[in-house]
Design a protein around this motif. Structure first.
Motif, PDB file in Angstrom:
ATOM      1  N   TYR A  40       0.415  -1.139  -0.157  1.00  0.00           N
ATOM      2  CA  TYR A  40      -0.278   0.100   0.021  1.00  0.00           C
ATOM      3  C   TYR A  40       1.237   1.194  -0.473  1.00  0.00           C
ATOM      4  N   LEU A  41       1.971   1.170   0.732  1.00  0.00           N
ATOM      5  CA  LEU A  41       2.786   2.564   0.832  1.00  0.00           C
ATOM      6  C   LEU A  41       3.482   2.283  -0.710  1.00  0.00           C
ATOM      7  N   ASP A  42       4.336   1.611  -0.686  1.00  0.00           N
ATOM      8  CA  ASP A  42       4.222   1.665  -2.568  1.00  0.00           C
ATOM      9  C   ASP A  42       3.903   2.405  -3.306  1.00  0.00           C
ATOM     10  N   LEU A  43       2.648   1.829  -3.305  1.00  0.00           N
ATOM     11  CA  LEU A  43       1.255   2.221  -4.430  1.00  0.00           C
ATOM     12  C   LEU A  43       0.848   3.460  -4.017  1.00  0.00           C
TER      13      LEU A  43
ATOM     14  N   ILE B 147      -5.892   3.503  -3.646  1.00  0.00           N
ATOM     15  CA  ILE B 147      -5.132   2.359  -2.930  1.00  0.00           C
ATOM     16  C   ILE B 147      -6.821   2.179  -1.683  1.00  0.00           C
ATOM     17  N   ARG B 148      -8.193   3.135  -2.030  1.00  0.00           N
ATOM     18  CA  ARG B 148      -9.391   2.526  -1.742  1.00  0.00           C
ATOM     19  C   ARG B 148      -9.645   1.163  -2.219  1.00  0.00           C
TER      20      ARG B 148
ATOM     21  N   ARG C 280       3.156   5.645  -2.652  1.00  0.00           N
ATOM     22  CA  ARG C 280       4.074   6.806  -3.641  1.00  0.00           C
ATOM     23  C   ARG C 280       4.035   6.891  -4.817  1.00  0.00           C
ATOM     24  N   VAL C 281       3.353   5.536  -5.998  1.00  0.00           N
ATOM     25  CA  VAL C 281       3.669   5.273  -7.226  1.00  0.00           C
ATOM     26  C   VAL C 281       2.568   6.375  -7.384  1.00  0.00           C
ATOM     27  N   GLU C 282       1.650   7.120  -7.160  1.00  0.00           N
ATOM     28  CA  GLU C 282       0.368   7.566  -7.508  1.00  0.00           C
ATOM     29  C   GLU C 282       0.741   8.776  -7.095  1.00  0.00           C
ATOM     30  N   LEU C 283       1.523   9.457  -6.117  1.00  0.00           N
ATOM     31  CA  LEU C 283       1.689  10.336  -5.318  1.00  0.00           C
ATOM     32  C   LEU C 283       2.232  11.011  -6.621  1.00  0.00           C
ATOM     33  N   LYS C 284       3.186  10.101  -7.376  1.00  0.00           N
ATOM     34  CA  LYS C 284       4.391  10.601  -8.291  1.00  0.00           C
ATOM     35  C   LYS C 284       4.066  11.097 -10.158  1.00  0.00           C
TER      36      LYS C 284
END
Length: 122
Positions: free
Chosen positions: A22-25, A107-108, A27-31
């Motif tokens: 979830y944290l990796d996802l 994420i949801r 980070r990718v989504e924020l990028k």
């Protein structure tokens, strides 16, 4: 009672295993969101600059066209109203038309899929 404890232990293990994902996802989504916002801002800035130049020259052209007529003052006030209308339309479009999906939608969705898997396993 022991079955509930065993299921909660499995749930805890699954949750710990997926937290890193979830944290990796996130980070990718924020990028990705950062790149999309930067491209939108650059596009809107260029569009706004050229729209400003076009409206200024349109106003000058209208006033110059009526310079030697008795309607010069009316033409100048028309240009002022035109600029006000364009500004109002731009504000309306900026506040109402350009909404982006919530940041946590991916994420949801992943959490909902994981909850469905956990429910099936229980």
């Amino acid at each position: 009672m022991f079955a509930a404890l065993q299921k909660s232990k499995q749930l805890y293990i699954i949750t710990l295993d997926r937290i890193g994902d979830y944290l990796d996802l996130l980070r990718v989504e924020l990028k990705i969101r950062e790149q999309q916002v930067a491209i939108k801002i650059a596009g809107f800035a260029v569009a706004a600059l050229f729209a400003l130049l076009a409206t200024v020259f349109l106003g000058v052209a209208i006033i110059v066209s009526f310079w030697d007529s008795p309607h010069r003052g009316l033409a100048a006030w028309f240009v002022v109203l035109l600029y006000g209308g364009i500004a109002g339309a731009a504000i309306y479009m900026a506040t109402k038309r350009f909404t982006s999906p919530p940041l946590s939608s991916t994420i949801r969705n992943e959490l909902q899929r994981d909850i469905a898997v956990i429910r099936e396993s229980l």
